[in-house]
Write an enzyme that holds these catalytic residues in place. Sequence first.
Site, PDB file in Angstrom:
ATOM      1  N   HIS A  69       0.841  -1.194   0.000  1.00  0.00           N
ATOM      2  CA  HIS A  69       0.000   0.000   0.000  1.00  0.00           C
ATOM      3  C   HIS A  69       0.883   1.252   0.000  1.00  0.00           C
ATOM      4  O   HIS A  69       1.979   1.253   0.554  1.00  0.00           O
ATOM      5  CB  HIS A  69      -0.916   0.014   1.226  1.00  0.00           C
ATOM      6  CG  HIS A  69      -1.999  -1.020   1.164  1.00  0.00           C
ATOM      7  ND1 HIS A  69      -3.156  -0.840   0.447  1.00  0.00           N
ATOM      8  CD2 HIS A  69      -2.086  -2.258   1.723  1.00  0.00           C
ATOM      9  CE1 HIS A  69      -3.918  -1.903   0.570  1.00  0.00           C
ATOM     10  NE2 HIS A  69      -3.293  -2.793   1.335  1.00  0.00           N
ATOM     11  N   THR A  85      15.106  -1.950   0.158  1.00  0.00           N
ATOM     12  CA  THR A  85      14.150  -1.015  -0.430  1.00  0.00           C
ATOM     13  C   THR A  85      14.564  -0.537  -1.821  1.00  0.00           C
ATOM     14  O   THR A  85      13.778   0.121  -2.500  1.00  0.00           O
ATOM     15  CB  THR A  85      13.984   0.213   0.479  1.00  0.00           C
ATOM     16  OG1 THR A  85      15.258   0.870   0.612  1.00  0.00           O
ATOM     17  CG2 THR A  85      13.489  -0.195   1.858  1.00  0.00           C
TER      18      THR A  85
END
Length: 235
Positions: A152, A199
């Site tokens: 999300h 990431t």
Amino acid sequence: KTVLYIILIYVFLKVFNIVLSYIIAFIFCNYKSAKSKKNISVSNKNYKKNKSDRIKSTIHRYINGYLRLSYRYTSEIDFHNIRNFIYKAIYRIKVEKNVVIYHGLNIRDTQNIEIGEGTIIGINSMLDGIGYLKIGRHVNISPNVNIWTGEHDVQSPTFAFKSGKVVIGDRVWISSNATILPGVTIGEGAVIASGAVVTKDVEPFTIVGGVPAKKIGIRNNDLTYKFIGKKIPLY
């Protein structure tokens, strides 16, 4: 007699749910594998659902529930060959030869997952295929690793969902409890240290660690080892 009837009903419902979960998984995964795989970005719009929308939503949640039930049962099967057969034949995961998948595998959107030759996946790992996941050859994925291709958007007013393809190169080693986030490419021979959260892209033969993961070393780039499918039986 009452106790016996309760036991029989429980066993019947248990078997019924198992059989139904595999039937739904086979139909659903084959249907989705026939469609094109594209990255998605879905907005969770707040609107009033009509009766038809509510029915569709309920059906979808039950299908999802039965899929995950079948994933759980499959991950607990004691025999590697049977597990791998189900992953390939029912869930449509592209599994090459000599792949070892240990107990407790958690999976999503299985038809979008590729696992290269000789790769080992440790216990209780998570492979998410919603944004497409490609794992190379002779990769070592240690226990409790989470690889996500969807998430999300924390900045989205509607908590929108987005996805990104994850590619893991040959002979990568992802240590236990590491997390790989969507859109990341991990180069050949790289090492992800235990507990790291990746990431962004990792260069080939680079060792990274920490939260977020940063470069902490360089790995020998003359790697020749191959995993040939040796495994711990019944595990």
